[in-house]
Design an enzyme around this catalytic site. Structure first.
Site, PDB file in Angstrom:
ATOM      1  CG  LEU A  30     -19.155  32.057  -2.403  1.00 24.50           C
ATOM      2  CD1 LEU A  30     -17.883  31.446  -2.324  1.00 24.50           C
ATOM      3  CD2 LEU A  30     -19.606  32.531  -3.638  1.00 24.50           C
ATOM      4  N   GLY A  31     -22.407  30.848   0.856  1.00 26.55           N
ATOM      5  CA  GLY A  31     -23.284  29.773   1.570  1.00 26.55           C
ATOM      6  C   GLY A  31     -22.837  29.743   2.750  1.00 26.55           C
ATOM      7  CG  MET A  35     -18.426  21.567   9.433  1.00 22.01           C
ATOM      8  SD  MET A  35     -16.930  20.560   8.961  1.00 22.01           S
ATOM      9  CE  MET A  35     -15.539  21.634   9.620  1.00 22.01           C
ATOM     10  CE  LYS A  52     -17.172  25.093   4.584  1.00 23.20           C
ATOM     11  NZ  LYS A  52     -17.518  23.875   4.917  1.00 23.20           N
ATOM     12  CG  ASP A 146     -20.575  15.371   4.662  1.00 22.40           C
ATOM     13  OD1 ASP A 146     -21.772  14.836   4.595  1.00 22.40           O
ATOM     14  OD2 ASP A 146     -20.467  16.499   4.888  1.00 22.40           O
TER      15      ASP A 146
END
Length: 610
Positions: A30-31, A35, A52, A146
């Site tokens: 997905l990307g 991090m 993630k 963030d």
């Protein structure tokens, strides 16, 4: 964490991408960010999720792991309508990861970059949704830190805020000072840019920037090098010339340099409702048609769950050492064709080897479930061998061995005394070497025999293991620590912050804290994550001194400190710091604080598990 801001939406897995994470079979990429990398996967019921996987550089840092565990536990409590909830995680594995609900929509940065600025109604609904998300996030004791367009996803029924709290874990490591960028300077608050105190009002400033970006298509503090953007955030006013009039009141208040001047989340929702000609209501028409069309396209391109590999035909292995196998079927040798030579028969394989042409059995053909299934290995039982004792009764002399007449008796077996002596000698040398490694190195003292180049005389071996070099000290001058605030030595630079768990700084995870009880008038300078020693006048503050002193405590009364007092602080994460007290606020000051200088040796010792 969610959809990727890429034109292709879903990228195939690369050769270095894992196939399975925590029992979830990965389907697409997905990307990727500062991090880690984000993958698409599915639950057993077919629900898409985003996973993630944290970068190896962060996972190797003990301070990051400790913070990451805290932040994930806090994030699991966030269950809002406008957030992507955390549904699974592993914070203790070789490479930490967390899984959230997948949001089938583009990020705000991707949508604005592709389709341009959003209309006023969409921006107002965006602000209302993000404000509700922040209400839940702040209620769990988390400051996002963030919040930026890439961390706001646009779903069909409203925005979704992602990656809340994770930046704090990354910001606590030394990696953020070695080229790994976590935050985005264009969307930082002035207190972030000037190393001030981070509070929930920091996220409100970012919300104002996000709203202005969505309405104008650009940052209100301009572009350019990071240091130039940060300078404008701290010292200059934002450029709101292209902002629609309906949005100007709420955005202007959010972008106040003074955190106290920013509106609360409830006030933001009220201001947005007042700016709208009709009551704001989230629905499938909240986005312009072009952006809504990209959501439909994304859903149509959503990859199916990765298929389970089909079962492979079983071919027996020839590993006779494991268990007996049936002999391979003999086949007729191939006949030579025109111009071809008949291949020579292969030589018989040695025991325990795999003959040419044979394959080991394939892995189990059972389907791989998304959730990790327990594996119970079958034990291979072997019958134990019992040697019969050779017992000789006292006083009994066995008869000579029987031999046939005319034949000499068999010669007695020769004892392998040479091997035994050799084994004893080798074992003695090994024992002496181990004992020598445990003794202190006296090669530099009088009477110690030394060879050339630091080796022990007569052996040529090094006199000791290579000592790890001490870390370079990093100094920070004039840090103001407000009452009930803490510092973490891994932060670069250390930033005063409130303890997010709500337990209080003296009971949290602070490397250094300043606590003041207004009811009893008690003031403390202490640590909740290690030990400290107040040095006397004859002790000079240094790394060697802090390693040598042992008068450990966890807190010091402020009446014991004077200007110039030095305190050695040793954190459980392995950082060592020398704090020099420089005074505290006066009676007429609006807030109470202490001022310290810090010298920090990061990762000077192995982390403590106590």
């Amino acid at each position: 964490m969610g959809s990727a801001p890429s034109a292709g939406f879903f990228q195939p897995l690369a050769a270095d991408d894992p196939a399975i994470v925590g029992g979830y079979r990965l389907t697409a990429v997905l990307g990727a960010g500062g991090m880690g990398k984000v993958y698409l996967s599915y639950t057993p019921g077919g629900r898409p999720i985003a996973i993630k996987v944290i970068r190896a550089e962060f996972s190797e840092d003990p301070e990051f792991r400790r913070r990451f565990q805290q932040e994930v536990r806090a994030a699991e409590r966030v269950q809002g309508l406008y957030t992507a909830p955390v549904i699974d995680s592993d914070t203790e594995g070789s490479q930490p990861w967390l899984a959230t609900a997948y949001v089938p929509g583009p990020s705000l940065s991707h949508a604005v970059g592709l389709h341009g600025a959003l209309p006023v109604r969409s921006v107002l609904l965006l602000m209302v949704g993000v404000a509700e998300a922040l209400t839940v996030i702040h209620g769990a004791g988390i400051v996002h830190r963030d919040l930026k367009p890439a961390n706001v996803l646009l779903a069909s029924d409203g925005p979704r805020v992602i990656d809340f709290g994770i930046a704090r874990a990354a910001d606590s490591t030394a990696l953020t000072s070695t080229g790994v960028s976590v935050g985005t300077p264009a969307f930082m608050a002035p207190e972030q840019a000037s190393v001030g105190t981070i509070t929930p009002a920091t996220d409100i400033f970012a919300l104002g920037q996000i709203a202005a970006y969505a309405a104008t298509g650009s940052s209100v503090y301009g572009d350019g090098p990071s240091h130039a953007v940060l300078y404008r955030i701290v010292h200059e006013s934002p450029d709101l010339s292209g902002l629609p009039d309906e949005l100007r009141p709420v955005v202007t208040r959010c972008l106040s340099r003074d955190p106290a001047g920013r509106p609360t989340l409830t006030e933001i929702i009220e201001l947005c409702q007042a700016a709208s000609a009709e009551p704001l209501r989230q629905g499938e028409d909240w986005l312009p048609r072009a952006v809504a069309g990209s959501l439909t396209e994304r859903l149509q391109q959503l990859p199916a769950p990765a298929p389970t590999p089909p079962p492979q035909p079983y071919t027996p292995t020839a590993l006779a050492s494991e268990q007996p196998q049936a002999a391979p079927t003999q086949t007729a040798p191939p006949k030579a064709g025109p111009g071809q030579a008949v291949p020579a028969p292969s030589a018989p394989s040695a025991p325990g080897t795999v003959p040419p042409g044979y394959r080991t059995p394939p892995p189990s053909a059972q389907p791989s479930y998304a959730y990790p299934q327990p594996s119970y290995p079958q034990s291979s039982y072997q019958q134990p061998t019992y040697s019969q004792p050779n017992y000789t009764a006292p006083g009994y002399n066995p008869p000579p061995p029987f031999h046939t007449q005319g034949f000499a008796p068999p010669a007695p077996r020769r004892k392998r005394t040479g091997l035994i002596v050799t084994g004893v000698v080798v074992g003695s040398f090994i024992g002496l070497a181990v004992l020598g490694s445990l003794l202190p190195d006296n090669s530099g003292k009088d009477g110690g025999a030394k060879g050339s180049g630091g080796a022990t005389a007569g052996t040529g071996a090094p006199s000791g293991a290579q000592k790890r070099p001490d870390p370079q000290p990093v100094s920070y001058k004039g840090i103001d620590v407000p009452e009930d605030h803490q510092l973490m030595f891994a932060d670069n630079p250390p930033r005063p912050a409130e303890e997010p768990t709500g337990a209080g700084v003296s009971y949290g995870d602070a490397d250094l804290y300043y606590y003041r009880d207004s009811l009893f008038g008690e003031e403390r300078f202490g640590t909740a994550n290690g030990k400290l020693v107040l040095l006397n006048n004859s002790e000079k503050g240094s790394l060697e001194t802090c390693r040598a002193v042992t008068r450990f405590t966890e807190k010091i009364g402020m009446d014991q400190l004077t200007d110039g007092s030095q305190v050695c602080m040793l954190s459980k994460a392995g950082h060592i710091a020398l704090a020099t007290f420089r005074g505290k606020s006066g009676a007429k000051d609006a807030s109470r604080y202490i001022t310290v200088d810090l010298t920090i040796w990061r990762n000077a010792e192995a982390p403590s598990k106590d």
